[in-house]
Design a protein around this motif. Structure first.
Motif, PDB file in Angstrom:
ATOM      1  N   ARG A 260       4.979   9.947 -15.245  1.00 38.10           N
ATOM      2  CA  ARG A 260       5.913  10.261 -14.156  1.00 38.10           C
ATOM      3  C   ARG A 260       5.421  11.381 -13.249  1.00 38.10           C
ATOM      4  O   ARG A 260       5.619  11.339 -12.029  1.00 38.10           O
ATOM      5  CB  ARG A 260       7.261  10.649 -14.767  1.00 38.10           C
ATOM      6  N   ASP A 261       4.773  12.383 -13.811  1.00 36.08           N
ATOM      7  CA  ASP A 261       4.404  13.572 -13.043  1.00 36.08           C
ATOM      8  C   ASP A 261       3.035  13.478 -12.374  1.00 36.08           C
ATOM      9  O   ASP A 261       2.598  14.433 -11.726  1.00 36.08           O
ATOM     10  CB  ASP A 261       4.448  14.816 -13.948  1.00 36.08           C
ATOM     11  N   LEU A 262       2.342  12.352 -12.546  1.00 39.97           N
ATOM     12  CA  LEU A 262       1.015  12.199 -11.953  1.00 39.97           C
ATOM     13  C   LEU A 262       1.079  11.317 -10.710  1.00 39.97           C
ATOM     14  O   LEU A 262       1.923  10.433 -10.596  1.00 39.97           O
ATOM     15  CB  LEU A 262       0.048  11.571 -12.965  1.00 39.97           C
ATOM     16  N   THR A 263       0.166  11.573  -9.782  1.00 36.28           N
ATOM     17  CA  THR A 263       0.082  10.731  -8.587  1.00 36.28           C
ATOM     18  C   THR A 263      -0.627   9.426  -8.931  1.00 36.28           C
ATOM     19  O   THR A 263      -1.237   9.295 -10.004  1.00 36.28           O
ATOM     20  CB  THR A 263      -0.701  11.435  -7.471  1.00 36.28           C
TER      21      THR A 263
ATOM     22  N   ALA B  37       0.844  -1.189   0.000  1.00 31.17           N
ATOM     23  CA  ALA B  37       0.000   0.000   0.000  1.00 31.17           C
ATOM     24  C   ALA B  37       0.884   1.246   0.000  1.00 31.17           C
ATOM     25  O   ALA B  37       1.840   1.341   0.770  1.00 31.17           O
ATOM     26  CB  ALA B  37      -0.921   0.003   1.218  1.00 31.17           C
ATOM     27  N   PHE B  38       0.549   2.192  -0.876  1.00 32.30           N
ATOM     28  CA  PHE B  38       1.290   3.437  -0.999  1.00 32.30           C
ATOM     29  C   PHE B  38       0.344   4.613  -0.748  1.00 32.30           C
ATOM     30  O   PHE B  38      -0.856   4.520  -1.030  1.00 32.30           O
ATOM     31  CB  PHE B  38       1.860   3.599  -2.421  1.00 32.30           C
ATOM     32  N   PRO B  39       0.854   5.730  -0.240  1.00 39.76           N
ATOM     33  CA  PRO B  39       0.023   6.929  -0.187  1.00 39.76           C
ATOM     34  C   PRO B  39      -0.440   7.279  -1.596  1.00 39.76           C
ATOM     35  O   PRO B  39       0.354   7.204  -2.545  1.00 39.76           O
ATOM     36  CB  PRO B  39       0.975   7.995   0.366  1.00 39.76           C
ATOM     37  N   SER B  40      -1.689   7.627  -1.751  1.00 39.57           N
ATOM     38  CA  SER B  40      -2.226   7.905  -3.086  1.00 39.57           C
ATOM     39  C   SER B  40      -1.595   9.128  -3.736  1.00 39.57           C
ATOM     40  O   SER B  40      -1.720   9.329  -4.951  1.00 39.57           O
ATOM     41  CB  SER B  40      -3.747   8.077  -3.022  1.00 39.57           C
ATOM     42  N   VAL B  41      -0.898   9.947  -2.946  1.00 38.03           N
ATOM     43  CA  VAL B  41      -0.217  11.118  -3.503  1.00 38.03           C
ATOM     44  C   VAL B  41       1.165  10.737  -4.057  1.00 38.03           C
ATOM     45  O   VAL B  41       1.824  11.555  -4.698  1.00 38.03           O
ATOM     46  CB  VAL B  41      -0.058  12.235  -2.448  1.00 38.03           C
ATOM     47  N   ASN B  42       1.598   9.497  -3.797  1.00 39.84           N
ATOM     48  CA  ASN B  42       2.879   9.047  -4.346  1.00 39.84           C
ATOM     49  C   ASN B  42       2.808   8.954  -5.862  1.00 39.84           C
ATOM     50  O   ASN B  42       1.717   8.856  -6.446  1.00 39.84           O
ATOM     51  CB  ASN B  42       3.255   7.679  -3.775  1.00 39.84           C
ATOM     52  N   LYS B  43       3.972   8.926  -6.481  1.00 44.72           N
ATOM     53  CA  LYS B  43       4.034   8.772  -7.926  1.00 44.72           C
ATOM     54  C   LYS B  43       4.524   7.367  -8.263  1.00 44.72           C
ATOM     55  O   LYS B  43       4.952   6.610  -7.396  1.00 44.72           O
ATOM     56  CB  LYS B  43       4.921   9.855  -8.522  1.00 44.72           C
TER      57      LYS B  43
ATOM     58  N   ALA C 142      -3.296   8.380  -7.652  1.00 42.91           N
ATOM     59  CA  ALA C 142      -4.722   8.688  -7.771  1.00 42.91           C
ATOM     60  C   ALA C 142      -5.026   9.270  -9.144  1.00 42.91           C
ATOM     61  O   ALA C 142      -6.023   8.913  -9.786  1.00 42.91           O
ATOM     62  CB  ALA C 142      -5.147   9.661  -6.676  1.00 42.91           C
ATOM     63  N   GLU C 143      -4.160  10.153  -9.616  1.00 40.18           N
ATOM     64  CA  GLU C 143      -4.375  10.773 -10.932  1.00 40.18           C
ATOM     65  C   GLU C 143      -4.204   9.767 -12.063  1.00 40.18           C
ATOM     66  O   GLU C 143      -4.794   9.930 -13.134  1.00 40.18           O
ATOM     67  CB  GLU C 143      -3.404  11.941 -11.123  1.00 40.18           C
ATOM     68  N   LEU C 144      -3.435   8.732 -11.824  1.00 44.82           N
ATOM     69  CA  LEU C 144      -3.262   7.672 -12.819  1.00 44.82           C
ATOM     70  C   LEU C 144      -4.415   6.674 -12.795  1.00 44.82           C
ATOM     71  O   LEU C 144      -4.399   5.670 -13.510  1.00 44.82           O
ATOM     72  CB  LEU C 144      -1.947   6.926 -12.578  1.00 44.82           C
ATOM     73  N   GLU C 145      -5.420   6.946 -11.964  1.00 41.08           N
ATOM     74  CA  GLU C 145      -6.595   6.082 -11.833  1.00 41.08           C
ATOM     75  C   GLU C 145      -6.230   4.693 -11.304  1.00 41.08           C
ATOM     76  O   GLU C 145      -6.862   3.691 -11.655  1.00 41.08           O
ATOM     77  CB  GLU C 145      -7.312   5.942 -13.193  1.00 41.08           C
ATOM     78  N   LEU C 146      -5.226   4.641 -10.440  1.00 35.75           N
ATOM     79  CA  LEU C 146      -4.827   3.361  -9.839  1.00 35.75           C
ATOM     80  C   LEU C 146      -5.460   3.148  -8.470  1.00 35.75           C
ATOM     81  O   LEU C 146      -5.443   2.029  -7.943  1.00 35.75           O
ATOM     82  CB  LEU C 146      -3.305   3.284  -9.725  1.00 35.75           C
ATOM     83  N   ALA C 147      -5.968   4.214  -7.864  1.00 34.91           N
ATOM     84  CA  ALA C 147      -6.612   4.110  -6.552  1.00 34.91           C
ATOM     85  C   ALA C 147      -8.028   3.564  -6.707  1.00 34.91           C
ATOM     86  O   ALA C 147      -8.679   3.812  -7.728  1.00 34.91           O
ATOM     87  CB  ALA C 147      -6.643   5.486  -5.887  1.00 34.91           C
ATOM     88  N   PRO C 148      -8.534   2.832  -5.734  1.00 37.96           N
ATOM     89  CA  PRO C 148      -7.909   2.456  -4.467  1.00 37.96           C
ATOM     90  C   PRO C 148      -7.013   1.218  -4.551  1.00 37.96           C
ATOM     91  O   PRO C 148      -6.248   0.954  -3.655  1.00 37.96           O
ATOM     92  CB  PRO C 148      -9.110   2.183  -3.563  1.00 37.96           C
ATOM     93  N   SER C 149      -7.122   0.440  -5.647  1.00 38.89           N
ATOM     94  CA  SER C 149      -6.261  -0.737  -5.794  1.00 38.89           C
ATOM     95  C   SER C 149      -6.155  -1.101  -7.270  1.00 38.89           C
ATOM     96  O   SER C 149      -7.105  -0.905  -8.037  1.00 38.89           O
ATOM     97  CB  SER C 149      -6.809  -1.929  -4.992  1.00 38.89           C
ATOM     98  N   SER C 150      -4.996  -1.616  -7.646  1.00 35.04           N
ATOM     99  CA  SER C 150      -4.769  -2.016  -9.040  1.00 35.04           C
ATOM    100  C   SER C 150      -3.759  -3.149  -9.092  1.00 35.04           C
ATOM    101  O   SER C 150      -2.915  -3.297  -8.206  1.00 35.04           O
ATOM    102  CB  SER C 150      -4.246  -0.832  -9.867  1.00 35.04           C
ATOM    103  N   ILE C 151      -3.868  -3.941 -10.157  1.00 33.16           N
ATOM    104  CA  ILE C 151      -2.888  -4.981 -10.442  1.00 33.16           C
ATOM    105  C   ILE C 151      -2.059  -4.534 -11.633  1.00 33.16           C
ATOM    106  O   ILE C 151      -2.604  -4.161 -12.679  1.00 33.16           O
ATOM    107  CB  ILE C 151      -3.564  -6.326 -10.756  1.00 33.16           C
ATOM    108  N   LEU C 152      -0.742  -4.543 -11.470  1.00 33.15           N
ATOM    109  CA  LEU C 152       0.170  -4.192 -12.554  1.00 33.15           C
ATOM    110  C   LEU C 152       0.991  -5.421 -12.917  1.00 33.15           C
ATOM    111  O   LEU C 152       1.398  -6.187 -12.043  1.00 33.15           O
ATOM    112  CB  LEU C 152       1.108  -3.056 -12.130  1.00 33.15           C
ATOM    113  N   LEU C 153       1.222  -5.605 -14.190  1.00 26.71           N
ATOM    114  CA  LEU C 153       2.083  -6.693 -14.650  1.00 26.71           C
ATOM    115  C   LEU C 153       3.491  -6.157 -14.854  1.00 26.71           C
ATOM    116  O   LEU C 153       3.679  -4.949 -15.055  1.00 26.71           O
ATOM    117  CB  LEU C 153       1.547  -7.288 -15.946  1.00 26.71           C
TER     118      LEU C 153
END
Length: 227
Positions: free
Chosen positions: A139-142, A94-100, A144-155
């Protein structure tokens, strides 16, 4: 700073899901693992929605965009990211949603074996969304701005394609794999002993000949019962 102090904290690692010996993978036909049209349509719908959200965002007044980001941050202060390797080993943190996104890359790299750390890799969402740190629109978006919140799976895929074979164990550090857990079974799935009951209760649907027959059990459900 010592190596132990540099190790990531507060994360989980899951072993690849196992398949019951009663259903060997080698005995399954190739099309058993092929996504259905509905699976692909659902994945494309999610990707299209996120793409549209990112494309349309610059058209909104800055004050509106900032208000939306703040609302997401207040509602989902943390974003849970699960990174899946080719062999289905998974890292979760879990990361703060303001993280990049660079914080996710740093976490994953910190979990790799020392000989693998210098090799570049890309985190992505299928089918074609690469989340590259070198891309300024990412790179410059959080998170949350990348629409990854509240949870996402990345490959994850490495630039060295030799590391991307599904039979190759995830190149994680030994101290990471020592903490590996079995992936929890989805709550919706019944125990294997209930498989017969589940199949016997399958809804009856009319066949093309007008007779009633059992609805075909989706491949993802049949495979899921054996995890």
């Amino acid at each position: 700073m010592s190596a132990s102090q540099q190790q990531p904290e507060n994360f989980k690692v899951y072993r690849p899901p196992s398949i019951s010996p009663t259903l060997p993978v080698n005995d399954l036909p190739d099309d058993y693992f092929t996504p259905t049209a509905a699976d692909l349509k659902a994945a494309q719908a999610v990707l299209s929605a996120r793409t549209q959200a990112l494309v349309n965002a610059p058209l909104k007044p800055r004050s509106v965009r900032e208000a939306e980001v703040k609302a997401k941050r207040d509602r989902w202060p943390e974003t849970t990211i699960r990174v899946k390797f080719m062999d289905q080993t998974q890292l979760e943190k879990a990361f703060p949603s303001v993280n990049k996104i660079k914080s996710v890359y740093a976490f994953v790299r910190g979990c790799l074996r020392e000989d693998i750390k210098p090799i570049k890799f890309i985190l992505y969402q299928p089918p074609k969304r690469d989340l590259k740190v070198s891309d300024t629109s990412v790179r410059d978006l959080t998170l949350a701005e990348l629409e990854l919140a509240p949870s996402s799976i990345l490959l994850l895929r490495f630039e060295d394609d030799a590391l991307n074979h599904p039979t190759l164990p995830a190149p994680l550090a030994p101290w990471v794999m020592e903490q590996a857990l079995d992936l929890p079974r989805p709550a919706m799935l019944v125990e294997e002993t209930d498989d017969t009951t589940l199949l016997s209760q399958t809804k009856k649907v009319p066949s093309s000949g007008g007779k009633t027959g059992e609805a075909k059990v989706p491949k993802w459900l049949k495979l899921g019962q054996r995890k």
